[in-house]
Design a protein around this motif. Sequence first.
Motif, PDB file in Angstrom:
ATOM      1  N   GLU A  76       9.128 -10.006  16.573  1.00 42.76           N
ATOM      2  CA  GLU A  76       9.572  -9.824  15.257  1.00 42.76           C
ATOM      3  C   GLU A  76       8.179  -9.882  14.502  1.00 42.76           C
ATOM      4  O   GLU A  76       7.684 -10.839  14.529  1.00 42.76           O
ATOM      5  CB  GLU A  76      10.658 -10.692  14.752  1.00 42.76           C
ATOM      6  CG  GLU A  76      12.010 -10.362  15.346  1.00 42.76           C
ATOM      7  CD  GLU A  76      12.882 -10.987  14.646  1.00 42.76           C
ATOM      8  OE1 GLU A  76      14.106 -11.402  15.258  1.00 42.76           O
ATOM      9  OE2 GLU A  76      12.945 -11.229  13.493  1.00 42.76           O
ATOM     10  N   LYS A  77       7.720  -8.744  13.734  1.00 43.36           N
ATOM     11  CA  LYS A  77       6.641  -9.111  12.748  1.00 43.36           C
ATOM     12  C   LYS A  77       6.930  -8.623  11.406  1.00 43.36           C
ATOM     13  O   LYS A  77       7.933  -7.885  11.214  1.00 43.36           O
ATOM     14  CB  LYS A  77       5.420  -8.046  13.160  1.00 43.36           C
ATOM     15  CG  LYS A  77       5.235  -8.580  14.829  1.00 43.36           C
ATOM     16  CD  LYS A  77       3.582  -8.171  14.775  1.00 43.36           C
ATOM     17  CE  LYS A  77       3.118  -8.660  16.065  1.00 43.36           C
ATOM     18  NZ  LYS A  77       1.795  -8.313  16.345  1.00 43.36           N
ATOM     19  N   LYS A  78       6.156  -9.177  10.404  1.00 44.04           N
ATOM     20  CA  LYS A  78       6.630  -9.165   9.075  1.00 44.04           C
ATOM     21  C   LYS A  78       5.237  -8.918   8.389  1.00 44.04           C
ATOM     22  O   LYS A  78       4.339  -9.652   8.327  1.00 44.04           O
ATOM     23  CB  LYS A  78       7.358 -10.335   8.340  1.00 44.04           C
ATOM     24  CG  LYS A  78       7.875 -10.092   6.992  1.00 44.04           C
ATOM     25  CD  LYS A  78       8.828 -11.450   6.526  1.00 44.04           C
ATOM     26  CE  LYS A  78       9.234 -11.125   5.229  1.00 44.04           C
ATOM     27  NZ  LYS A  78      10.183 -12.111   4.841  1.00 44.04           N
ATOM     28  N   LYS A  79       5.287  -7.971   7.492  1.00 47.93           N
ATOM     29  CA  LYS A  79       4.244  -7.905   6.489  1.00 47.93           C
ATOM     30  C   LYS A  79       4.782  -7.553   4.978  1.00 47.93           C
ATOM     31  O   LYS A  79       5.093  -6.430   4.578  1.00 47.93           O
ATOM     32  CB  LYS A  79       3.325  -6.593   6.654  1.00 47.93           C
ATOM     33  CG  LYS A  79       2.154  -6.599   5.974  1.00 47.93           C
ATOM     34  CD  LYS A  79       1.207  -5.233   6.308  1.00 47.93           C
ATOM     35  CE  LYS A  79       0.682  -5.620   7.574  1.00 47.93           C
ATOM     36  NZ  LYS A  79      -0.441  -4.526   8.043  1.00 47.93           N
ATOM     37  N   GLY A  80       4.666  -8.552   3.987  1.00 45.46           N
ATOM     38  CA  GLY A  80       5.489  -8.400   2.839  1.00 45.46           C
ATOM     39  C   GLY A  80       7.044  -8.103   2.787  1.00 45.46           C
ATOM     40  O   GLY A  80       7.695  -9.057   3.634  1.00 45.46           O
ATOM     41  N   ARG A  81       7.335  -7.011   2.336  1.00 47.47           N
ATOM     42  CA  ARG A  81       8.733  -6.714   2.234  1.00 47.47           C
ATOM     43  C   ARG A  81       9.309  -5.993   3.708  1.00 47.47           C
ATOM     44  O   ARG A  81      10.187  -5.407   4.154  1.00 47.47           O
ATOM     45  CB  ARG A  81       9.158  -6.107   0.784  1.00 47.47           C
ATOM     46  CG  ARG A  81       9.126  -7.006  -0.082  1.00 47.47           C
ATOM     47  CD  ARG A  81       9.495  -5.840  -1.296  1.00 47.47           C
ATOM     48  NE  ARG A  81       8.454  -5.008  -1.865  1.00 47.47           N
ATOM     49  CZ  ARG A  81       8.423  -3.763  -1.235  1.00 47.47           C
ATOM     50  NH1 ARG A  81       9.728  -3.176  -0.803  1.00 47.47           N
ATOM     51  NH2 ARG A  81       7.567  -2.608  -1.567  1.00 47.47           N
ATOM     52  N   ILE A  82       8.253  -5.710   4.527  1.00 41.87           N
ATOM     53  CA  ILE A  82       8.322  -4.928   5.561  1.00 41.87           C
ATOM     54  C   ILE A  82       8.453  -5.848   7.066  1.00 41.87           C
ATOM     55  O   ILE A  82       7.666  -6.712   6.999  1.00 41.87           O
ATOM     56  CB  ILE A  82       7.266  -3.760   5.561  1.00 41.87           C
ATOM     57  CG1 ILE A  82       7.290  -2.712   4.482  1.00 41.87           C
ATOM     58  CG2 ILE A  82       7.610  -2.895   6.943  1.00 41.87           C
ATOM     59  CD1 ILE A  82       6.248  -1.775   4.365  1.00 41.87           C
ATOM     60  N   SER A  83       9.651  -5.559   7.980  1.00 39.92           N
ATOM     61  CA  SER A  83       9.527  -6.129   8.979  1.00 39.92           C
ATOM     62  C   SER A  83       9.671  -5.235  10.192  1.00 39.92           C
ATOM     63  O   SER A  83      10.433  -4.119   9.995  1.00 39.92           O
ATOM     64  CB  SER A  83      10.351  -7.271   8.749  1.00 39.92           C
ATOM     65  OG  SER A  83      11.608  -6.850   8.614  1.00 39.92           O
TER      66      SER A  83
END
Lengths: 113, 116
Positions: free
Chosen positions: A56-63
Amino acid sequence: ILNVEQSPQSLHVQEGDSTNFTCSFPSSNFYALHWYRWETAKSPEALFVMTLNGDEKKKGRISATLNTKEGYSYLYIKGSQPEDSATYLCASGRLDSNYQLIWGAGTKLIIKP
Amino acid sequence: DADVTQTPRNRITKTGKRIMLECSQTKGHDRMYWYRQDPGLGLRLIYYSFDVKDINKGEISDGYSVSRQAQAKFSLSLESAIPNQTALYFCATSKTSGGIITGELFFGEGSRLTVL
């Protein structure tokens, strides 16, 4: 060459709502899954590269999540904003692909204010 | 300034003409790629190069040729353009230190070619 499928093809979402879409890929000989964001008339930009089942990866509001056993990845956008309007591309790399990524046709996301 | 620059950004040409699309990069990456994008389809790899003396065919190399003149420059040529080569063409680079399939790609803004 086995296909990478993205669904839906396009999506209209109200500003502030959350959304998600899918990338399906061949699970055999899987090596890597890429997500890119492409705004019209601009360069596609990398969001995530994932390799491990359950990543699982996340960048700000996007995952994004990855299931290599069943061959799918989800991209989630929380609290959509107008600047999220873009086409989201995924690409799968296989061990037997001779270094080539196989790309989906993209999901076009339009955020309605 | 863009790290990966493509010229021209738009070109209209006639069947049978020779066309060159140029790509230059300031990222210092060894690996460079040319992709083609058609409506409703995923990106398709035309050619790729891992260094100046390395040229490899991709999925759809017929009708195209490339030249890697320097680490920073990778040109795509259509020797005799035909209408079904009308498409959006992207140049991309990736880091040498990244895995070949796991390395993140850095794209140019695209060159839109129309062959009449």
